[in-house]
Design a protein around this motif. Structure first.
Motif, PDB file in Angstrom:
ATOM      1  N   ALA A 269       0.828  -1.207   0.000  1.00 10.45           N
ATOM      2  CA  ALA A 269       0.000   0.000   0.000  1.00 10.45           C
ATOM      3  C   ALA A 269       0.866   1.263   0.000  1.00 10.45           C
ATOM      4  N   PHE A 270       2.108   1.128   0.462  1.00 11.43           N
ATOM      5  CA  PHE A 270       3.069   2.254   0.486  1.00 11.43           C
ATOM      6  C   PHE A 270       4.442   1.649   0.703  1.00 11.43           C
ATOM      7  N   ASP A 271       5.481   2.452   0.579  1.00 10.12           N
ATOM      8  CA  ASP A 271       6.839   1.945   0.779  1.00 10.12           C
ATOM      9  C   ASP A 271       7.023   1.545   2.241  1.00 10.12           C
ATOM     10  N   CYS A 300       8.540  -1.308  12.435  1.00 12.07           N
ATOM     11  CA  CYS A 300       8.104  -1.715  11.089  1.00 12.07           C
ATOM     12  C   CYS A 300       6.734  -1.107  10.817  1.00 12.07           C
ATOM     13  N   ASP A 301       6.687  -0.138   9.904  1.00 16.78           N
ATOM     14  CA  ASP A 301       5.435   0.529   9.526  1.00 16.78           C
ATOM     15  C   ASP A 301       5.135   0.093   8.096  1.00 16.78           C
ATOM     16  N   VAL A 302       4.203  -0.843   7.954  1.00 17.54           N
ATOM     17  CA  VAL A 302       4.031  -1.524   6.666  1.00 17.54           C
ATOM     18  C   VAL A 302       2.554  -1.743   6.371  1.00 17.54           C
ATOM     19  N   SER A 311      -3.785  -1.210   3.629  1.00 20.76           N
ATOM     20  CA  SER A 311      -3.747  -1.429   5.074  1.00 20.76           C
ATOM     21  C   SER A 311      -2.525  -0.689   5.599  1.00 20.76           C
ATOM     22  N   ASP A 312      -2.462  -0.484   6.905  1.00 23.68           N
ATOM     23  CA  ASP A 312      -1.398   0.351   7.479  1.00 23.68           C
ATOM     24  C   ASP A 312      -1.239   0.009   8.959  1.00 23.68           C
ATOM     25  N   VAL A 313      -0.155  -0.695   9.272  1.00 30.70           N
ATOM     26  CA  VAL A 313       0.049  -1.165  10.647  1.00 30.70           C
ATOM     27  C   VAL A 313       1.504  -0.912  11.030  1.00 30.70           C
ATOM     28  N   THR A 314       1.737  -0.509  12.280  1.00 31.30           N
ATOM     29  CA  THR A 314       3.107  -0.399  12.783  1.00 31.30           C
ATOM     30  C   THR A 314       3.264  -1.272  14.019  1.00 31.30           C
ATOM     31  N   ARG A 315       4.315  -2.053  14.012  1.00 33.84           N
ATOM     32  CA  ARG A 315       4.711  -2.780  15.209  1.00 33.84           C
ATOM     33  C   ARG A 315       6.181  -2.467  15.475  1.00 33.84           C
ATOM     34  N   ILE A 402      -4.971   4.455  14.423  1.00 32.89           N
ATOM     35  CA  ILE A 402      -4.668   5.097  15.709  1.00 32.89           C
ATOM     36  C   ILE A 402      -3.204   4.763  15.962  1.00 32.89           C
ATOM     37  N   GLU A 403      -2.338   5.785  15.883  1.00 30.14           N
ATOM     38  CA  GLU A 403      -0.906   5.517  15.801  1.00 30.14           C
ATOM     39  C   GLU A 403      -0.036   6.525  16.563  1.00 30.14           C
ATOM     40  N   PRO A 404      -0.172   6.567  17.877  1.00 27.24           N
ATOM     41  CA  PRO A 404       0.727   7.439  18.634  1.00 27.24           C
ATOM     42  C   PRO A 404       2.153   6.892  18.625  1.00 27.24           C
ATOM     43  N   ILE A 417       3.056   2.582  17.666  1.00 25.69           N
ATOM     44  CA  ILE A 417       2.141   1.439  17.581  1.00 25.69           C
ATOM     45  C   ILE A 417       0.945   1.920  16.772  1.00 25.69           C
ATOM     46  N   GLU A 418       0.674   1.241  15.681  1.00 23.67           N
ATOM     47  CA  GLU A 418      -0.382   1.695  14.765  1.00 23.67           C
ATOM     48  C   GLU A 418      -1.342   0.563  14.465  1.00 23.67           C
ATOM     49  N   ASP A 419      -2.610   0.833  14.708  1.00 25.15           N
ATOM     50  CA  ASP A 419      -3.664  -0.134  14.384  1.00 25.15           C
ATOM     51  C   ASP A 419      -4.744   0.558  13.578  1.00 25.15           C
TER      52      ASP A 419
HETATM   53 MN    MN Z   1       1.780   3.488   8.945  1.00 24.61          MN
END
Ligand code: MN
Ligand code: GLY
Ligand code: MN
Length: 461
Positions: A269-271, A300-302, A311-315, A402-404, A417-419
């Motif tokens: 969805a993005f780099d 990892c923001d992927v 989709s867009d999630v960060t762990r 939601i990604e503070p 952390i992004e969900d």
């Molecule tokens: Mn992201």
């Protein structure tokens, strides 16, 4: 409000005389298509809606736009080229389903007596065909393939805008709006140019119309977004299971993206952002050459894409599988901030005033006021930063992140952390819940699946 038939004589003017015979008399009601789509070779080069949706879905969306145009005319342009992530212009795609067609446009003209929607395709260039493949000539095959009863070449756009414009009071610019330092959007420029030739016809803006529609996702869209999230989950879990000291960020990125592909996503969805140690403190860290060290975190923001839905999630997790006390302390603040924002999320609240402030409050209380310097949420849909109305109360059916984060460059530490959550009437559903997020869940997964990681106390590997 559009004016009806003020200059219907124009329909028979020279603009129409030059029309190819197959386009027919626009005053004759459209007949129900009785011809099947050509099969095999005969269908080659015919643009068709992509993805899982039937062309009726796109037609219904166009119908809803026309119901809100108040009789006026709108033009929407497709992308002139397909970019790095294969992205068609999202508004054009939303209304047509035509992902691959470049240099195209759509005109919606609800005041027209018979045909109210027109698709314009770029012309055929036999030499270009040798580079990019053959394109079909206009005809019933294209009309059936695209779901438009009237398909023209781009060379006719000016004439059709003149004809449809005289039946309206205004051209409606549907946006998106851009800053003064960006090029004037093509739809706005063309609307201005057309109105300059039609005394009494002006241009108005309704940038909310499409954004309001696009931010509400139906079941079918949510299903695709859920599939994209499942692919992202597979990539992130593969990362937690395979990360080790000495591995480069690039190698870990490969693990993640291989996880996406194996789970069925053809595109990101993005780099991808894979940022270890000090790089985690750089919000959109663009490189990936660093070797990861034991004892540090990797952020990892992927996001995988499924049929044009992002989709867009960060762990953020420890390279060696266990958080240090300091990492744990900061992580817990970010997690509490995120949970406060999630708890504040339901239909009727506002992105900045409610959700962002809930996260910000926790981070400020913990003493990290200057270390959280970005927004908490954005819309997700056809684009990773999707269309939506950030200044209005949020309706149920909207998906946001939601990604503070807390970024401590002087400690070589960055945690985000992004969900993704789906807003409902009385709360929200965390769509990305299955991806380990708490310290405990991350350490347990890493102990179970990563042979280099020793188990947390009380857990057998
Ligand atoms: Mn992201
Ligand atoms: N992946 C970019 C963002 O989180 O907004
Ligand atoms: Mn995001």
């Amino acid at each position: 409000m559009g004016r009806l038939h003020i200059a219907s004589w124009l329909l028979a003017s020279s603009l129409c005389v030059s029309a190819p015979a197959q386009e027919g008399d626009p005053t004759v009601p459209q007949e129900t298509p009785d011809v099947r789509m050509p099969a095999g070779d005969a269908a080659r080069g015919i643009p068709m809606p992509t993805g899982t949706f039937d062309q009726e879905v796109y037609r219904a969306r166009r119908q809803r736009v026309m119901e809100q145009l108040d009789g006026d005319v709108a033009v929407v342009f497709g992308a002139t080229s397909i970019g790095t992530h294969g992205a068609q212009d999202a508004d054009f795609y939303y209304l047509t389903g035509l992902a691959q067609e470049t240099g195209a446009a759509l005109v919606l003209a609800p005041s027209e007596p018979v045909h109210k929607e027109f698709l314009f395709l770029r012309g055929i260039d036999p030499e270009q065909n040798r580079w990019n493949g053959e394109r079909a000539i206009l005809g019933r095959g294209i009309e059936l393939g695209t779901g438009f009863a009237r398909v023209y070449r781009m060379s006719r756009l000016g004439g059709v805008l003149a004809l449809t414009g005289v039946h309206a009071e205004e051209f409606v610019f549907l946006g998106p709006i851009v800053g003064y330092d960006k090029p004037i959007p093509k739809a706005l420029q063309v609307s201005k140019d057309a109105s300059a030739r039609l005394p009494g016809v002006s241009v108005r803006m309704d940038h909310r119309l499409l954004r309001r529609m696009r931010q509400l996702h139906d079941e079918a869209e949510l299903d695709l977004m859920g599939q994209a999230i499942a692919c992202t989950a597979a990539g992130l879990e593969a990362a937690m299971c395979n990360v080790r000291a000495g591995m480069s960020e690039f190698e870990l990125k490969q693990v993640i993206e291989r996880g996406f592909r194996d789970a069925g996503s053809r595109r990101n969805a993005f780099d991808s952002i894979v940022a270890s140690g000090p790089n985690g403190a750089v919000l959109h860290y663009p490189d990936d050459g660093r070797l990861m060290q034991a004892g540090e975190l990797v952020l990892c923001d992927v996001g995988a894409e499924i049929e044009h839905y992002a989709s867009d999630v960060t762990r953020t997790f420890p390279v060696s599988g266990r958080f240090t006390p300091r990492q744990r302390e900061v992580y817990e603040v970010v997690l509490r901030a995120q949970q406060a924002a999630i708890d504040a999320t339901r239909a009727g609240v506002r992105l900045r005033e409610d959700i962002h402030q809930a996260a910000r409050h926790v981070i400020e209380q913990a003493g990290f006021t200057d270390d959280f310097f970005h927004g908490t949420s954005h819309f997700v849909g056809l684009e990773v930063h999707d269309a939506g109305l950030a200044d209005e109360p949020l309706p149920a059916g909207t998906v946001i992140t939601i990604e503070p984060g807390i970024y401590l460059a002087d400690e070589a530490l960055g945690i985000r952390i992004e969900d993704e959550v789906l807003i409902t009437e009385d709360g929200c559903v965390v769509l990305t819940e299955a991806i380990p997020r708490s310290i405990d869940a991350i350490e347990r997964l890493m102990a179970r699946c990563n042979s280099h990681v020793s188990a947390p106390t009380g857990v057998s590997p």
